[in-house]
Design an enzyme around this catalytic site. Structure first.
Site: not given
Ligand code: HEM
Length: 217
Positions: A167
């Site tokens: 991710h």
């Molecule tokens: C630790 C560093 C992390 C970074 C740098 C990061 C970065 C991002 C970014 C940039 C997005 C937007 C993507 C888009 O809109 O196309 C996103 C969406 C998301 N992230 Fe993270 N994330 C991190 C950790 C996590 C963790 C630990 C979780 C959950 C356990 C998580 C869950 C989500 C979810 C649910 C979305 C919405 C995308 C979807 O529904 O498919 N993220 N993240």
């Protein structure tokens, strides 16, 4: 040349919600790896001492579960696979070469698959975590169940940590994605290239809003 206006992808509350979950995840992964493997035991000092890590780990787990559940309620509707996503998933090799495939909406097939994988892992970690939580809940369950729950907890953690590495890598690799979760906005070029259907929907929304404003003024 005049820069086109940026598109809002995430509101402030969504971003805070996401970063609280991400922060909890980092603390849980570090302390959890410390409990899991003796060579990593030093990681349990993240909270000052191994004893404090043992006390805080489950409570932070509860915060992450609640935070993720709120994220789940926000995004589950956007994460059902459609035929364009299946096309995207079947063309992963082409995508890894930097080309885009399909008329993609707010999320692509990879993001959607990751969303459901995260949801399953977080649910399993929560349920198994409650069963193994001494001294509060574990005494309520038979020992064989506690052993199964321990195994489930470790497996779900390894899968989730691997998933989050992908991710984060994908978020950095697709340039312009990180600002969506930091500042809440993306460029129109980014949207057009990676999420063309979402781009059209957003432009249509803006057009209708502008039309409504003109009619009321
Ligand atoms: C630790 C560093 C992390 C970074 C740098 C990061 C970065 C991002 C970014 C940039 C997005 C937007 C993507 C888009 O809109 O196309 C996103 C969406 C998301 N992230 Fe993270 N994330 C991190 C950790 C996590 C963790 C630990 C979780 C959950 C356990 C998580 C869950 C989500 C979810 C649910 C979305 C919405 C995308 C979807 O529904 O498919 N993220 N993240």
């Amino acid at each position: 040349m005049k820069q086109q206006p940026l598109l809002q992808r995430y509101k402030r509350a969504e971003r805070i919600n996401h970063w609280v979950v991400a922060g909890c995840f980092v603390l849980l992964a570090i302390s959890g790896l410390g409990f899991f493997y003796s060579s990593f035991f030093w990681l349990t000092n993240i909270f000052g001492s191994p004893q404090l890590a043992r006390i805080f780990h489950p409570f932070i787990g509860i915060v992450m579960f609640i935070g993720f559940f709120i994220l789940f309620l926000r995004y589950w509707r956007h994460n059902f696979l459609d035929k364009e996503d299946v096309r995207w998933l079947k063309s992963v090799k082409t995508i890894l070469k930097g080309h885009e495939v399909g008329d993609i909406g707010k999320y692509n097939g990879g993001q959607k698959a990751m969303f459901w994988l995260m949801s399953a892992c977080v649910a399993l970690l929560f349920i198994s975590g409650i069963i193994i939580w001494r001294p509060y809940f574990a005494p309520l369950f038979p020992i064989p169940l506690i052993r199964i729950a321990l195994l489930v907890h470790c497996c779900a953690a390894v899968v989730l940590i691997s998933g989050i590495i992908i991710h984060v890598y994908a978020a950095i690799w697709v340039k312009g994605t990180i600002p969506s979760m930091v500042e809440g906005v993306v460029s129109q070029e980014w949207a057009k290239k990676h999420h063309p259907r979402w781009y059209r929907e957003m432009m249509e929304k803006h057009r209708r809003q502008e039309q409504g404003e003109k009619e009321t003024s």
